[in-house]
Design an enzyme around this catalytic site. Structure first.
Site, PDB file in Angstrom:
ATOM      1  CD  GLU A  91      -2.147   2.011  -3.545  1.00  0.00           C
ATOM      2  OE1 GLU A  91      -3.383   3.269  -4.312  1.00  0.00           O
ATOM      3  OE2 GLU A  91      -1.401   2.127  -2.579  1.00  0.00           O
ATOM      4  CG  ASP A  96      -2.153   1.127   1.613  1.00  0.00           C
ATOM      5  OD1 ASP A  96      -2.685   1.345   0.395  1.00  0.00           O
ATOM      6  OD2 ASP A  96      -1.636   1.993   1.971  1.00  0.00           O
TER       7      ASP A  96
HETATM    8  C1  GLC Z   1      -3.950   3.116  -0.739  1.00  0.00           C
HETATM    9  C2  GLC Z   1      -5.389   2.240  -0.044  1.00  0.00           C
HETATM   10  C3  GLC Z   1      -6.653   3.406   0.017  1.00  0.00           C
HETATM   11  C4  GLC Z   1      -5.742   3.703   1.426  1.00  0.00           C
HETATM   12  C5  GLC Z   1      -4.442   4.101   1.487  1.00  0.00           C
HETATM   13  C6  GLC Z   1      -4.057   4.831   2.350  1.00  0.00           C
HETATM   14  O1  GLC Z   1      -3.884   4.535  -0.805  1.00  0.00           O
HETATM   15  O2  GLC Z   1      -5.562   1.762  -1.777  1.00  0.00           O
HETATM   16  O3  GLC Z   1      -7.887   2.748  -0.044  1.00  0.00           O
HETATM   17  O4  GLC Z   1      -7.408   4.748   2.461  1.00  0.00           O
HETATM   18  O5  GLC Z   1      -3.618   3.562   0.653  1.00  0.00           O
HETATM   19  O6  GLC Z   1      -3.920   3.216   3.117  1.00  0.00           O
END
Ligand code: GLC
Ligand code: MG
Length: 528
Positions: free
Chosen positions: A268, A200
């Site tokens: 991500e 993440d």
């Molecule tokens: C990422 C996740 C999102 C979350 C953020 C903070 O972007 O996909 O859903 O709110 O991180 O953890």
């Protein structure tokens, strides 16, 4: 596994489950691990290879699990560690891999580490504190969810940094104790059976060590998302993120060496194509390619994106594609119902590992969420960014709440408006459904190695039609417009293996084709 063998994830399709919304098993209106376990046979039937679960860990749920207060336990809402063990065992017995969400950037403010840090204890330096006065934040950095990224903490008498909510303080990955604790978290789940992680907010995990102000974004206009008023030059995508990746790579390699099972690391990363490429070098297997989420749905734009992305890949790097996730509007809503099938064909025939978001296989649209139903913390601050509409419960059948939860329970979010008719049970019976299209595409990917291993080559870009070859064997043609479109394919002849117009299977194509609006087809070339 021999070092030169193809890693399993190159041929795989990843399916993202948002655990709150997949299947409730205990009548509280919130999906859980036991619910997911019961639905695994569906995923095996569909033909995906790996299931990625958004966070399942103990959490106060300020950001629905992306605020973790105990990394090594399951939140009671989702179940127990024993439920996790059953889930992973059953997934493996069905031939499915299980990927977990790993959140390195921040914890919950209720994590014992942060509570101790705030009180000036031994974990103080595990987070990012700056001295000063309550009047003036240490620099101009902004939170992704709006407002300053700094909160003044009365108890600590200092500012702390949070890239997201104030309830999600950022960890200090320059501290070796943080690295070793978070390496332990990764090992804990990998040893328990996880086949890898989706990592993440990876780009934000390291920040400038001098805390320099971010520069203004010259392209920002009044009315745009205020977060983008600044370029994230000093708060994201710092070269030191490589050090965070190294910690996870080590954990993945150690687990692989211990049990012979290769682990996958997905990052991500909302970054330009050329910046994504650096993350292969850092040790990420699949830096998530989100570019289809923002590229206009036009043949010229999609075709150009694929070319740019393919050309940018370093030697040996494996591509990947994403059409939806829990943070963005669903693909069926973005491209419109008339294009959802073509979108499925694109996702499942481009070169690289696809990620399919739960419900997209049904053509599920974003739901309307009334203001009083809003749950998402971002949506509560700024309705334009509300993410609930893409997180509504999975519709399974024609029972109450579409089978997501018991009749007497209240789903945590409303079902999408058409859930009474758009659901798994109905589409399974209908050979013309978008669900069966997904299943047939996934089966074709398995049967036809060119769809996984074959090189990508654009062969036509004419008006709204994009056509490409995969290897020397497969032709894909997509009409991304609403009107019929013709494409010339000089010298090519093929037999349709599968099309969005199901009756087209078996038809011959020679030298060109006419495609209806939103039509797409996959054909086998004659000479092969
Ligand atoms: C990422 C996740 C999102 C979350 C953020 C903070 O972007 O996909 O859903 O709110 O991180 O953890
Ligand atoms: Mg439940």
């Amino acid at each position: 596994m021999a070092p030169d063998a193809t890693p399993w994830w190159r041929d795989a399709t990843v399916y993202q489950v948002y655990p709150r919304s997949f299947q409730d098993s205990d009548g509280d209106g919130v999906g859980d691990l036991e619910g997911i376990r019961r639905r695994l046979p569906y995923l095996a039937w569909l033909g995906v290879d790996a299931v990625w679960l958004s966070p399942i860990y103990t959490s106060p749920m300020a950001d629905f699990g992306y605020d973790i207060s105990d990394h090594c336990d399951v939140d009671p809402l989702f179940g127990t560690l024993a439920d996790f063990d059953r889930l992973v065992a059953e997934a493996h017995s069905l031939g499915l891999k299980l990927l977990l969400d790993y959140v390195p950037n921040h914890t919950s403010d209720r994590h014992p580490w942060f509570e101790d840090a705030r009180a000036g204890g031994a974990h103080r330096d595990w987070y990012l504190w700056r001295d000063g006065t309550a009047e003036r934040p240490p620099n101009n950095w902004l939170s992704s969810f709006g407002g300053p990224a700094w909160t003044w903490d009365e108890q600590a008498g200092a500012w702390y940094y949070h890239a997201y909510l104030a309830e999600q303080p950022d960890l200090n990955w320059r501290n070796p104790e943080v690295r070793s604790a978070m390496a332990g978290v990764a090992r804990f789940w990998l040893e328990r059976g996880a086949d890898g992680f989706r990592i993440d907010a990876l780009r934000q995990a390291m920040k400038d060590d001098q805390w320099r102000d971010n520069p203004p974004n010259p392209d920002w206009r009044q009315g745009d998302d205020p977060y983008h008023a600044l370029l994230q030059e000093f708060s994201a995508d710092r070269p030191e993120v490589a050090e965070v990746v190294a910690v996870l790579r080590d954990a993945a390699e150690a687990a692989h060496a211990a049990d012979g099972r290769e682990r996958l690391l997905i990052g991500e990363l909302y970054l330009p194509v050329e910046r994504l490429m650096a993350y292969y070098g850092y040790g990420i297997d699949l830096p998530f390619n989100f570019h289809l989420l923002q590229t206009p749905w036009r043949a010229a734009d999609v075709g150009a994106l694929v070319e740019t992305y393919e050309a940018a890949l370093p030697d040996g790097a494996w591509p990947n594609w994403v059409l939806s996730n829990h943070d963005r509007p669903r693909v069926a809503t973005r491209v419109g119902p008339g294009q959802a099938r073509a979108a499925a064909v694109l996702l499942l025939t481009l070169r690289g590992t696809p990620t399919l978001y739960y419900g997209d296989e049904l053509g599920m649209p974003d739901a309307d969420i009334a203001p009083e139903q809003v749950q998402d913390p971002w949506g509560l601050r700024d309705p334009a960014h509300g993410r609930d509409r893409a997180r509504t419960p999975m519709p399974w059948d024609d029972s109450p709440h579409a089978g997501f939860c018991d009749a007497g329970a209240r789903p945590w979010l409303p079902l999408s408006d058409d859930a009474a008719t758009r659901h798994v049970a109905r589409q399974r019976e209908d050979p013309d459904s978008i669900l069966m299209l997904h299943r047939d595409l996934l089966a074709l990917r398995r049967a036809e190695p060119a769809l996984t291993a074959g090189a990508y080559r654009t062969v036509a870009l004419e008006g709204d039609v994009l056509a490409y070859l995969r290897g020397e064997r497969v032709l894909v043609a997509l009409n991304l417009g609403e009107a019929p479109g013709e494409v010339r394919l000089p010298g090519l002849s093929a037999t349709v293996a599968l099309g969005t117009a199901r009756g087209r299977a078996g038809q011959r194509i020679a030298g060109g084709a006419v495609l209806g609006g939103g039509e797409a087809l996959v054909a086998r070339l004659d000479h092969s």
